[in-house]
Structure formats: structure tokens, C-alpha cells
Design a protein around this motif. Structure first.
Motif, PDB file in Angstrom:
ATOM      1  N   ILE A  74      43.425  33.155  38.487  1.00 44.05           N
ATOM      2  CA  ILE A  74      44.192  33.843  37.452  1.00 44.05           C
ATOM      3  C   ILE A  74      45.191  32.850  36.863  1.00 44.05           C
ATOM      4  O   ILE A  74      45.946  32.209  37.611  1.00 44.05           O
ATOM      5  CB  ILE A  74      44.941  35.058  38.029  1.00 44.05           C
ATOM      6  CG1 ILE A  74      43.937  36.078  38.589  1.00 44.05           C
ATOM      7  CG2 ILE A  74      45.828  35.706  36.966  1.00 44.05           C
ATOM      8  CD1 ILE A  74      44.603  37.247  39.297  1.00 44.05           C
ATOM      9  N   TYR A  82      49.611  41.660  41.369  1.00 45.70           N
ATOM     10  CA  TYR A  82      49.038  43.009  41.234  1.00 45.70           C
ATOM     11  C   TYR A  82      50.044  43.979  40.622  1.00 45.70           C
ATOM     12  O   TYR A  82      49.725  44.699  39.665  1.00 45.70           O
ATOM     13  CB  TYR A  82      48.570  43.563  42.579  1.00 45.70           C
ATOM     14  CG  TYR A  82      48.022  44.974  42.428  1.00 45.70           C
ATOM     15  CD1 TYR A  82      46.708  45.179  42.021  1.00 45.70           C
ATOM     16  CD2 TYR A  82      48.840  46.094  42.613  1.00 45.70           C
ATOM     17  CE1 TYR A  82      46.221  46.470  41.820  1.00 45.70           C
ATOM     18  CE2 TYR A  82      48.365  47.372  42.416  1.00 45.70           C
ATOM     19  CZ  TYR A  82      47.051  47.566  42.022  1.00 45.70           C
ATOM     20  OH  TYR A  82      46.573  48.837  41.809  1.00 45.70           O
ATOM     21  N   ILE A 114      43.160  41.931  41.568  1.00 45.60           N
ATOM     22  CA  ILE A 114      42.708  42.912  40.582  1.00 45.60           C
ATOM     23  C   ILE A 114      41.212  43.164  40.737  1.00 45.60           C
ATOM     24  O   ILE A 114      40.756  44.313  40.696  1.00 45.60           O
ATOM     25  CB  ILE A 114      43.026  42.443  39.146  1.00 45.60           C
ATOM     26  CG1 ILE A 114      44.516  42.074  39.009  1.00 45.60           C
ATOM     27  CG2 ILE A 114      42.659  43.532  38.138  1.00 45.60           C
ATOM     28  CD1 ILE A 114      45.472  43.194  39.273  1.00 45.60           C
ATOM     29  N   PHE A 115      40.432  42.107  40.961  1.00 43.95           N
ATOM     30  CA  PHE A 115      39.005  42.321  41.175  1.00 43.95           C
ATOM     31  C   PHE A 115      38.766  43.130  42.443  1.00 43.95           C
ATOM     32  O   PHE A 115      38.021  44.116  42.438  1.00 43.95           O
ATOM     33  CB  PHE A 115      38.247  40.999  41.282  1.00 43.95           C
ATOM     34  CG  PHE A 115      36.797  41.193  41.642  1.00 43.95           C
ATOM     35  CD1 PHE A 115      35.874  41.553  40.662  1.00 43.95           C
ATOM     36  CD2 PHE A 115      36.358  41.070  42.954  1.00 43.95           C
ATOM     37  CE1 PHE A 115      34.543  41.784  40.989  1.00 43.95           C
ATOM     38  CE2 PHE A 115      35.034  41.296  43.289  1.00 43.95           C
ATOM     39  CZ  PHE A 115      34.126  41.652  42.304  1.00 43.95           C
ATOM     40  N   TYR A 173      39.520  38.942  35.964  1.00 40.11           N
ATOM     41  CA  TYR A 173      39.465  39.842  37.111  1.00 40.11           C
ATOM     42  C   TYR A 173      38.026  40.289  37.357  1.00 40.11           C
ATOM     43  O   TYR A 173      37.753  41.464  37.584  1.00 40.11           O
ATOM     44  CB  TYR A 173      40.383  41.045  36.866  1.00 40.11           C
ATOM     45  CG  TYR A 173      41.700  40.652  36.245  1.00 40.11           C
ATOM     46  CD1 TYR A 173      42.564  39.790  36.912  1.00 40.11           C
ATOM     47  CD2 TYR A 173      42.071  41.106  34.977  1.00 40.11           C
ATOM     48  CE1 TYR A 173      43.768  39.397  36.336  1.00 40.11           C
ATOM     49  CE2 TYR A 173      43.270  40.722  34.399  1.00 40.11           C
ATOM     50  CZ  TYR A 173      44.111  39.870  35.089  1.00 40.11           C
ATOM     51  OH  TYR A 173      45.304  39.474  34.514  1.00 40.11           O
ATOM     52  N   ASN A 174      37.105  39.323  37.321  1.00 32.10           N
ATOM     53  CA  ASN A 174      35.682  39.648  37.313  1.00 32.10           C
ATOM     54  C   ASN A 174      34.920  39.074  38.504  1.00 32.10           C
ATOM     55  O   ASN A 174      33.708  39.178  38.551  1.00 32.10           O
ATOM     56  CB  ASN A 174      35.054  39.128  36.005  1.00 32.10           C
ATOM     57  CG  ASN A 174      33.801  39.882  35.624  1.00 32.10           C
ATOM     58  OD1 ASN A 174      33.723  41.101  35.810  1.00 32.10           O
ATOM     59  ND2 ASN A 174      32.816  39.180  35.097  1.00 32.10           N
ATOM     60  N   THR A 213      38.622  46.213  39.799  1.00 37.75           N
ATOM     61  CA  THR A 213      37.349  46.014  39.103  1.00 37.75           C
ATOM     62  C   THR A 213      36.172  46.403  39.972  1.00 37.75           C
ATOM     63  O   THR A 213      35.262  47.131  39.524  1.00 37.75           O
ATOM     64  CB  THR A 213      37.203  44.541  38.668  1.00 37.75           C
ATOM     65  OG1 THR A 213      38.411  44.103  38.048  1.00 37.75           O
ATOM     66  CG2 THR A 213      36.043  44.383  37.692  1.00 37.75           C
ATOM     67  N   ASN A 254      41.063  37.597  44.704  1.00 33.54           N
ATOM     68  CA  ASN A 254      41.651  38.030  43.442  1.00 33.54           C
ATOM     69  C   ASN A 254      42.015  39.511  43.569  1.00 33.54           C
ATOM     70  O   ASN A 254      41.134  40.353  43.737  1.00 33.54           O
ATOM     71  CB  ASN A 254      40.639  37.811  42.321  1.00 33.54           C
ATOM     72  CG  ASN A 254      41.141  38.205  40.954  1.00 33.54           C
ATOM     73  OD1 ASN A 254      41.612  39.302  40.746  1.00 33.54           O
ATOM     74  ND2 ASN A 254      40.998  37.300  39.987  1.00 33.54           N
TER      75      ASN A 254
END
Length: 431
Positions: free
Chosen positions: A316, A66, A258-259, A309-310, A263, A256
Motif C-alpha cells: 500500500i 485499516y 484491507i484485502f 487492496y486486491n 476485499t 494487507n
């Protein structure tokens, strides 16, 4: 007994606060955990500590995944802050002197990296005495060395100088020397697995996703490139099997980051615009299929994060096949071999999604470069697009000599948690 990364996740947030608060003592042991003697006296105990390194590296807002992606993307304009109430991310987005020595992303990346190096040193120093099975030992050395090399490499990407080791009042070395140190760690690991093939008993005891040998060669290629050792970087890149993946894996419990944080909330940062933060003349071509892979179009905001990041459990990549090919292209270019550099670059330019292990493909017509300078500009362009939001953009901007107007800072200031205890801490860079 199989060990999963989830076992460590519950204590990560408390742990980072503890280590950040007490790191002036450079004591990265957990007072609530087992004694050093108990933590390092059996193969299983060493493996538990090694698996913990992965969780420190990948876990939520405190881990390097991150912090380095947030830092690199905000400092290079790949992303912008949606909500200025996220003070630490907003400092990076504003850049310059706004980035304070107490910034939690700056401090977190520094502290967690040092924690990983400290624990990795303990594992590596105990392997020979504790692990009789050489094939198990080689796997433990390789796996532990990956996290140690990544931690050193991450610090070298964001600081002009880094500590030569962990401890009190330690000396500093240049970030280039830091890359060389990471390569030496990788070389030791490669020698270990060459002498004794990694046993399946070991690989069953670590989280799935990390391909040990290919990851070691990929990181060696990356850091040798960053250090300007093009012969070593090219040889290491040629040793990577591009069809084999290596990933940080996530699930419903260890998600995850970032998700989960970015996101899905749309509350911290988002993709800036359709330029992918590139200046005129280097922006994605209209037909470049990597743009819709990494960026999705919405109503508010119009440009949103996609790529890796979905989804909550989306893996990743540790590295992309395209990165390895672009390393080859750059090595040839910087050694004045324009013809071979162009051949490697066009492998990335013309690659379709179906030809890539992760589905990253530009699907464009071949490009032409008549000079070394033109080739390097094209390599930079396609690195920034191929590796979008991969945490490497700041190093790329510096290495390719891009104008400072294209980024918010070149290097981080040194965290107070280091400066307050170490008289060798360098002066903060002005930018």
C-alpha cells in the motif's frame, strides 16, 4: 541482524485491547515486555522499538492503515457496509450521532496513534545518548519521525482538536496546530539526515519499502497543505522524487489488512457505486482509466474494491505521485496562480498508467479552467479519484468546503478512554 515487521504481529490484537482498557492511565508501556531501561539502552533495542511503530501503524484491524481508510471511506460514501453486523463500521456508515464514543475504530485510531507517539518520543529522546554512529542515528530519527508524524497527522484529520502530547490530563490543541507539530517533527528529521546521510547499516535493520527522505518531504507537503501553509507545501512537494516509491509492505504472515478483512471476505464494506462518491458534475469521466484501476465490476455486489487492496501481500503506498502533483496544483490555485495550477493538474489528468510509479493513470485529455473557483473544483474532483480510498477524503471535503450533505460526519467524537481521564477533553462536535 535484520528485523522484520512480522516479529511484532502476534501480540498486536492482545496489545490493542490492553492499551484501550488501560489507556485512562496514559501508560502505553507493555507490562509483559522489557523494562524501559532495557528497551532503550542500545542501538539495536531502539531500532526494535522503532520497527514496532510500523507494525502498530499497519497491522490488521487495529492499525491506522485499516482504521483511517475504513473511517474516511465510510464517512464520505466511498464505501458502504455490506453486513450491518459489523457494528463499528456500520456506525460510521450511518454517521451523525450513531458514531459512539466507544466505537472501536474511533477508539483504536486514537489509542494506537497515542501509543505510537509515546514510543516514538522514547526512541527520539534516547538517540543522542545511546547511538554513537551519527549516520545510524540520523536514520533512526528519520524512520521514527515518520510514524510519529503520521500518527499526529491521522488524529488531526479525524478530530477537531488533539492532545498536545501524551500523558495525564494533557491540554489540547487545534487540528491545524497538530499539522504544524507534525511538520516540526519532520523538519527535525530532515535536518538530521541532511547533516549525516543515513547509513546502509540502519536501512538493513528495518523493513523494506519506506524511502525515508521522500516520505518525509511528501508528508511535509501533505500536512502543510492541510494547515494552509501553501508556500511550505509547494516547496516540500517540489523536493519529492515522483519516480521513487514508498510503501507499507506485506507478506503471507503480515497481510494487507484491507484485502484480508474486506476485499477477500466481502463481509464488511464495499465500493458504493460507479460515482466514486462524487456528486453530479464532479464524477469520473467515462474514459477515466483510474476507475477500473480502483473498482472492479462483479455480479454480487456489482462494484467491488480493487486498487491497492486486491491481494494478500500487495503493498500500500504511503503516498502517491499524483498526490504530490495535486498538492502543487492546489498550492498554486490557492495562491491565485491559475495558470501554473492548471499545468500541474493536467499532469495528473493526462498521465497514463505507464507514466506512474504505481500504475495510476487517468489517460484523459487536458482540462480547462478559466477561474480559480473552477480550478479548485477540478482539483477536488481529481484528488478524490486519484486518491480513492486513500484515507484523505474527509479532510479534502472539509478543506474544499463541500456541503455537509456529502459526508456522514465532519469530525469524530472524543473516545471515552480519553474523556474519562482528561478534564481538558473538548466537547464532542455536533457533526
Amino acid at each position: 541482524m535484520k528485523r522484520y515487521i512480522n516479529n511484532y504481529s502476534r501480540s498486536i490484537m492482545a496489545g490493542i485491547l490492553l492499551f484501550a482498557a488501560s489507556s485512562c492511565k496514559k501508560d502505553y508501556t507493555d507490562p509483559s515486555g522489557p523494562s524501559t531501561d532495557n528497551a532503550f539502552n542500545t542501538p539495536n533495542a531502539l531500532t526494535d522499538v522503532a520497527v514496532g511503530l510500523q507494525n502498530w501503524y499497519t497491522a490488521n484491524r487495529t492499525g491506522n492503515v485499516y482504521t483511517k481508510i475504513a473511517a474516511a471511506s465510510l464517512l464520505t460514501g466511498e464505501t458502504y457496509v455490506v453486513n450491518a453486523g459489523n457494528t463499528d463500521e456500520n456506525q460510521l456508515y450511518l454517521g451523525g450521532t450513531n458514531v459512539q464514543n466507544t466505537n472501536t475504530i474511533v477508539t483504536g485510531l486514537w489509542t494506537v496513534s497515542n501509543k505510537i507517539i509515546f514510543d516514538a518520543n522514547n526512541v527520539l529522546s534516547h538517540v543522542d545518548a545511546v547511538v554513537a554512529d551519527k549516520s545510524y542515528a540520523s536514520g533512526l530519527i528519520a524512520y521514527t519521525s515518520i510514524w510519529k508524524a503520521l500518527a499526529i497527522g491521522d488524529m488531526a484529520e479525524f478530530w477537531e482538536q488533539i492532545p498536545d502530547t501524551t500523558g495525564t490530563n494533557v491540554p489540547f490543541i487545534t487540528n491545524t496546530a497538530g499539522y504544524a507539530k507534525a511538520i516540526a517533527i519532520i523538519n527535525n528529521a530532515l535536518a538530521a539526515i541532511s547533516a549525516n546521510a543515513v547509513s546502509s547499516t540502519f536501512t538493513k535493520n528495518i523493513p523494506a519499502g519506506i524511502d525515508l527522505q521522500n516520505t518525509l518531504y511528501a508528508l511535509k507537503a501533505r500536512y502543510a497543505l492541510f494547515a494552509g501553509d501553501y508556500t511550505t507545501a509547494l516547496a516540500a512537494a517540489n523536493a519529492v522524487t515522483l519516480s521513487t516509491t514508498s510503501t507499507y509492505n506485506y507478506n503471507a504472515l503480515t497481510t494487507n489488512p484491507i484485502f484480508t478483512l474486506v476485499t477477500s471476505t466481502n463481509n464488511i464494506y464495499q465500493v458504493t457505486d460507479s460515482t466514486m462518491s462524487l456528486p453530479a458534475g464532479l464524477r469520473p469521466d467515462t474514459d477515466d482509466k483510474r476507475y477500473p484501476f480502483y473498482v472492479t465490476i462483479s455480479s454480487s455486489p456489482r462494484f467491488r474494491i480493487k486498487g491497492f487492496y486486491n491481494a494478500v501481500s500487495q503493498a500500500i503506498p504511503v503516498y502517491l505521485p499524483g498526490e504530490i502533483t495535486l498538492i502543487k496544483a492546489e498550492c498554486y490555485a490557492r495562491q491565485h496562480d491559475v495558470a501554473n495550477g492548471l499545468i500541474e493538474l493536467n499532469k495528473v489528468v493526462t498521465k497514463t498508467a505507464s507514466q506512474d510509479a504505481f500504475g495510476v493513470g487517468a489517460g484523459l485529455q487536458p482540462v480547462v479552467a478559466a477561474t480559480e473557483s473552477e480550478l479548485l473544483d477540478l482539483i477536488y474532483k481529481h484528488r478524490r479519484i486519484e486518491l480513492f480510498m486513500g484515507g484523505l477524503a474527509l479532510e479534502d471535503e472539509r478543506r474544499f468546503g463541500r456541503p455537509t450533505t456529502e459526508r456522514k460526519r465532519s469530525y469524530f467524537p472524543y473516545p471515552f478512554v480519553e474523556r474519562n481521564d482528561n478534564t481538558n477533553t473538548p466537547t464532542d462536535p455536533s457533526f
